[in-house]
Design a protein around this motif. Sequence first.
Motif, PDB file in Angstrom:
ATOM      1  N   LYS A   1       0.853  -1.191   0.000  1.00 29.68           N
ATOM      2  CA  LYS A   1       0.000   0.000   0.000  1.00 29.68           C
ATOM      3  C   LYS A   1       0.883   1.233   0.000  1.00 29.68           C
ATOM      4  O   LYS A   1       2.085   1.162   0.273  1.00 29.68           O
ATOM      5  CB  LYS A   1      -0.910   0.008   1.221  1.00 29.68           C
ATOM      6  N   GLY A   2       0.287   2.352  -0.287  1.00 35.44           N
ATOM      7  CA  GLY A   2       1.001   3.622  -0.199  1.00 35.44           C
ATOM      8  C   GLY A   2       2.273   3.651  -1.022  1.00 35.44           C
ATOM      9  O   GLY A   2       2.269   3.461  -2.237  1.00 35.44           O
ATOM     10  N   ALA A   3       3.416   3.838  -0.335  1.00 38.35           N
ATOM     11  CA  ALA A   3       4.705   3.992  -1.011  1.00 38.35           C
ATOM     12  C   ALA A   3       5.276   2.682  -1.524  1.00 38.35           C
ATOM     13  O   ALA A   3       6.312   2.672  -2.168  1.00 38.35           O
ATOM     14  CB  ALA A   3       5.702   4.641  -0.052  1.00 38.35           C
ATOM     15  N   GLN A   4       4.581   1.577  -1.230  1.00 40.55           N
ATOM     16  CA  GLN A   4       5.046   0.262  -1.687  1.00 40.55           C
ATOM     17  C   GLN A   4       6.464  -0.035  -1.210  1.00 40.55           C
ATOM     18  O   GLN A   4       7.302  -0.561  -1.945  1.00 40.55           O
ATOM     19  CB  GLN A   4       4.987   0.172  -3.221  1.00 40.55           C
ATOM     20  N   ARG A   5       6.744   0.304   0.044  1.00 37.87           N
ATOM     21  CA  ARG A   5       8.075   0.043   0.578  1.00 37.87           C
ATOM     22  C   ARG A   5       8.321  -1.445   0.741  1.00 37.87           C
ATOM     23  O   ARG A   5       7.390  -2.228   0.892  1.00 37.87           O
ATOM     24  CB  ARG A   5       8.231   0.740   1.942  1.00 37.87           C
ATOM     25  N   ILE A   6       9.592  -1.807   0.709  1.00 40.86           N
ATOM     26  CA  ILE A   6       9.976  -3.177   1.015  1.00 40.86           C
ATOM     27  C   ILE A   6      10.181  -3.267   2.524  1.00 40.86           C
ATOM     28  O   ILE A   6      10.966  -2.505   3.093  1.00 40.86           O
ATOM     29  CB  ILE A   6      11.270  -3.575   0.285  1.00 40.86           C
ATOM     30  N   LEU A   7       9.471  -4.183   3.157  1.00 40.32           N
ATOM     31  CA  LEU A   7       9.552  -4.324   4.602  1.00 40.32           C
ATOM     32  C   LEU A   7      10.123  -5.681   4.986  1.00 40.32           C
ATOM     33  O   LEU A   7       9.839  -6.691   4.335  1.00 40.32           O
ATOM     34  CB  LEU A   7       8.160  -4.173   5.238  1.00 40.32           C
ATOM     35  N   VAL A   8      10.924  -5.678   6.027  1.00 45.92           N
ATOM     36  CA  VAL A   8      11.435  -6.933   6.580  1.00 45.92           C
ATOM     37  C   VAL A   8      10.281  -7.660   7.256  1.00 45.92           C
ATOM     38  O   VAL A   8       9.651  -7.125   8.181  1.00 45.92           O
ATOM     39  CB  VAL A   8      12.557  -6.663   7.609  1.00 45.92           C
ATOM     40  N   SER A   9       9.978  -8.843   6.783  1.00 43.06           N
ATOM     41  CA  SER A   9       8.911  -9.648   7.386  1.00 43.06           C
ATOM     42  C   SER A   9       9.474 -10.646   8.388  1.00 43.06           C
ATOM     43  O   SER A   9       8.743 -11.158   9.244  1.00 43.06           O
ATOM     44  CB  SER A   9       8.135 -10.395   6.301  1.00 43.06           C
ATOM     45  N   LYS A  10      10.774 -10.890   8.274  1.00 47.75           N
ATOM     46  CA  LYS A  10      11.432 -11.843   9.170  1.00 47.75           C
ATOM     47  C   LYS A  10      12.931 -11.587   9.128  1.00 47.75           C
ATOM     48  O   LYS A  10      13.524 -11.446   8.054  1.00 47.75           O
ATOM     49  CB  LYS A  10      11.140 -13.271   8.712  1.00 47.75           C
ATOM     50  N   GLU A  11      13.554 -11.506  10.279  1.00 43.14           N
ATOM     51  CA  GLU A  11      15.011 -11.458  10.366  1.00 43.14           C
ATOM     52  C   GLU A  11      15.408 -12.128  11.682  1.00 43.14           C
ATOM     53  O   GLU A  11      15.019 -11.667  12.762  1.00 43.14           O
ATOM     54  CB  GLU A  11      15.546 -10.023  10.322  1.00 43.14           C
ATOM     55  N   VAL A  12      16.126 -13.223  11.562  1.00 40.02           N
ATOM     56  CA  VAL A  12      16.480 -14.016  12.731  1.00 40.02           C
ATOM     57  C   VAL A  12      17.952 -14.402  12.625  1.00 40.02           C
ATOM     58  O   VAL A  12      18.437 -14.740  11.546  1.00 40.02           O
ATOM     59  CB  VAL A  12      15.626 -15.306  12.837  1.00 40.02           C
ATOM     60  N   VAL A  13      18.649 -14.350  13.752  1.00 38.52           N
ATOM     61  CA  VAL A  13      20.055 -14.749  13.797  1.00 38.52           C
ATOM     62  C   VAL A  13      20.265 -15.743  14.935  1.00 38.52           C
ATOM     63  O   VAL A  13      19.803 -15.517  16.056  1.00 38.52           O
ATOM     64  CB  VAL A  13      20.986 -13.532  13.980  1.00 38.52           C
ATOM     65  N   TRP A  14      20.947 -16.855  14.612  1.00 41.92           N
ATOM     66  CA  TRP A  14      21.366 -17.834  15.606  1.00 41.92           C
ATOM     67  C   TRP A  14      22.892 -17.886  15.643  1.00 41.92           C
ATOM     68  O   TRP A  14      23.549 -17.749  14.616  1.00 41.92           O
ATOM     69  CB  TRP A  14      20.876 -19.237  15.253  1.00 41.92           C
ATOM     70  N   ASN A  15      23.445 -18.097  16.813  1.00 39.26           N
ATOM     71  CA  ASN A  15      24.873 -18.322  16.987  1.00 39.26           C
ATOM     72  C   ASN A  15      25.062 -19.629  17.752  1.00 39.26           C
ATOM     73  O   ASN A  15      24.689 -19.725  18.924  1.00 39.26           O
ATOM     74  CB  ASN A  15      25.516 -17.159  17.739  1.00 39.26           C
ATOM     75  N   GLU A  16      25.611 -20.634  17.052  1.00 39.04           N
ATOM     76  CA  GLU A  16      25.836 -21.964  17.622  1.00 39.04           C
ATOM     77  C   GLU A  16      24.571 -22.499  18.291  1.00 39.04           C
ATOM     78  O   GLU A  16      24.590 -23.029  19.404  1.00 39.04           O
ATOM     79  CB  GLU A  16      27.008 -21.930  18.599  1.00 39.04           C
ATOM     80  N   GLY A  17      23.455 -22.370  17.580  1.00 35.37           N
ATOM     81  CA  GLY A  17      22.188 -22.915  18.041  1.00 35.37           C
ATOM     82  C   GLY A  17      21.398 -22.023  18.976  1.00 35.37           C
ATOM     83  O   GLY A  17      20.238 -22.320  19.299  1.00 35.37           O
ATOM     84  N   LYS A  18      21.968 -20.898  19.403  1.00 34.86           N
ATOM     85  CA  LYS A  18      21.286 -19.990  20.311  1.00 34.86           C
ATOM     86  C   LYS A  18      20.731 -18.795  19.523  1.00 34.86           C
ATOM     87  O   LYS A  18      21.463 -18.114  18.811  1.00 34.86           O
ATOM     88  CB  LYS A  18      22.250 -19.493  21.389  1.00 34.86           C
ATOM     89  N   LYS A  19      19.436 -18.554  19.675  1.00 31.77           N
ATOM     90  CA  LYS A  19      18.816 -17.444  18.961  1.00 31.77           C
ATOM     91  C   LYS A  19      19.213 -16.127  19.603  1.00 31.77           C
ATOM     92  O   LYS A  19      19.021 -15.913  20.805  1.00 31.77           O
ATOM     93  CB  LYS A  19      17.293 -17.583  18.964  1.00 31.77           C
ATOM     94  N   LEU A  20      19.782 -15.218  18.802  1.00 31.73           N
ATOM     95  CA  LEU A  20      20.196 -13.912  19.314  1.00 31.73           C
ATOM     96  C   LEU A  20      19.064 -12.897  19.272  1.00 31.73           C
ATOM     97  O   LEU A  20      18.924 -12.077  20.175  1.00 31.73           O
ATOM     98  CB  LEU A  20      21.395 -13.386  18.521  1.00 31.73           C
ATOM     99  N   PHE A  21      18.279 -12.926  18.210  1.00 28.53           N
ATOM    100  CA  PHE A  21      17.113 -12.044  18.130  1.00 28.53           C
ATOM    101  C   PHE A  21      16.192 -12.528  17.012  1.00 28.53           C
ATOM    102  O   PHE A  21      16.587 -13.318  16.156  1.00 28.53           O
ATOM    103  CB  PHE A  21      17.516 -10.583  17.895  1.00 28.53           C
ATOM    104  N   SER A  22      14.984 -12.039  17.050  1.00 36.15           N
ATOM    105  CA  SER A  22      13.995 -12.370  16.022  1.00 36.15           C
ATOM    106  C   SER A  22      13.139 -11.137  15.764  1.00 36.15           C
ATOM    107  O   SER A  22      12.672 -10.492  16.708  1.00 36.15           O
ATOM    108  CB  SER A  22      13.125 -13.536  16.482  1.00 36.15           C
ATOM    109  N   ARG A  23      12.983 -10.804  14.518  1.00 36.23           N
ATOM    110  CA  ARG A  23      12.154  -9.675  14.120  1.00 36.23           C
ATOM    111  C   ARG A  23      10.997 -10.184  13.258  1.00 36.23           C
ATOM    112  O   ARG A  23      11.092 -11.230  12.637  1.00 36.23           O
ATOM    113  CB  ARG A  23      12.972  -8.667  13.296  1.00 36.23           C
TER     114      ARG A  23
END
Length: 384
Positions: free
Chosen positions: A108-130
Amino acid sequence: MLVTRVKLKNWRNFRSTDVTMRDVTYILGPNASGKSNFLDVFRFLRDISKPAGGGLQAAVIARGGISKLRCLHARQDPEVCIDVELSDSPDDIIPKWRYVLGFKSEGKGAQRILVSKEVVWNEGKKLFSRPDDRDRKDTLMLTQTRLEQIATNAHFRKVAEFFGSITYSHLVPQLLKFADQLGGRVLENDPFGQSFLERIAKVNERVRNSRLNKISKALTLAVPQFRELRFVKDDSGHPHLESRYAHHRPNAGWQSEEHFSDGTLRLLGLLWAFLDGSSMLLLEEPEISLNDAVVKEIPLIIHRLQKNMKVKRQVLASTHSEALLSNPGIDGRSIILLEVTTDGSIARTLQKDEALALEAGLSVAEVVLPKTRPNSVDQLGLWK
């Protein structure tokens, strides 16, 4: 580090695919099956991560917008997703890092590209999730990945640095030979070699001479009558490569790069790419312009260079060369085969029967390459 596994959803040709990778990986497939698009996954991550500018929005725009990136078979699911695992060894059970990025149009609107998912793991441990609470309060934050932000990627900056250092090489001899006449804008990162000589000139003299000496020795083995290679600058300060060949006259003159054969320039550029750095190297059809006898030795060249490096450089090459794939030293685990289906392309490693055929002494060219052959290609000669 090495990329050891890649999962793709709705990326160009690939509706859904999941494949493992080795330190050296060869991508095989018919024309239009997605070999270049598979390589572009890593260029895309590089473009997001590169230190000077870049970012998600620029990387998508550079590829013509999300409509050009999203798989045509993705009728119901608008999200494009890239899931990459990285380890020090392809045999690690738990990856050292895992980075997942999903994105889609705002719709909609400006038709921006949005992050729908961003996740990082380090050696099996999740650091963050968006997306997280901050993203939901301010959706503008979803126009950027944390991968591209120095202030937010500190705890996984090794991943950003890895992606940002990825190199793509596909030297086009004519762009180098006629760079002055062609003029015009040089593409960022100069993937096609238009500024190849300028890149060589920027390298420390001692390192440059060492590399060119190694390349010169290789060229004497591959190019008839070749004797010597040197780097010079003309009266205007412009860099050049010159070669000397065996000649019936003593002290025959030196020839500059515009007189090199296409094959000599391609091989020179390929060898320089192998020696230039330790980051992941993407090669698109390295066999172009080269004699089959030379092409057959490319896997051995890569193996020997890897063996002599303190840190192995991951190499990912697309090819459909029978000569290259006939080299008996190619590890069957390093092959990824792209297959075209009615629901897009899929990537796979070798099946059990194919691996057994290689163990029995057959080559990749004999076992796998025929499977990239178009079914009706025999009729092409009857076309009129």
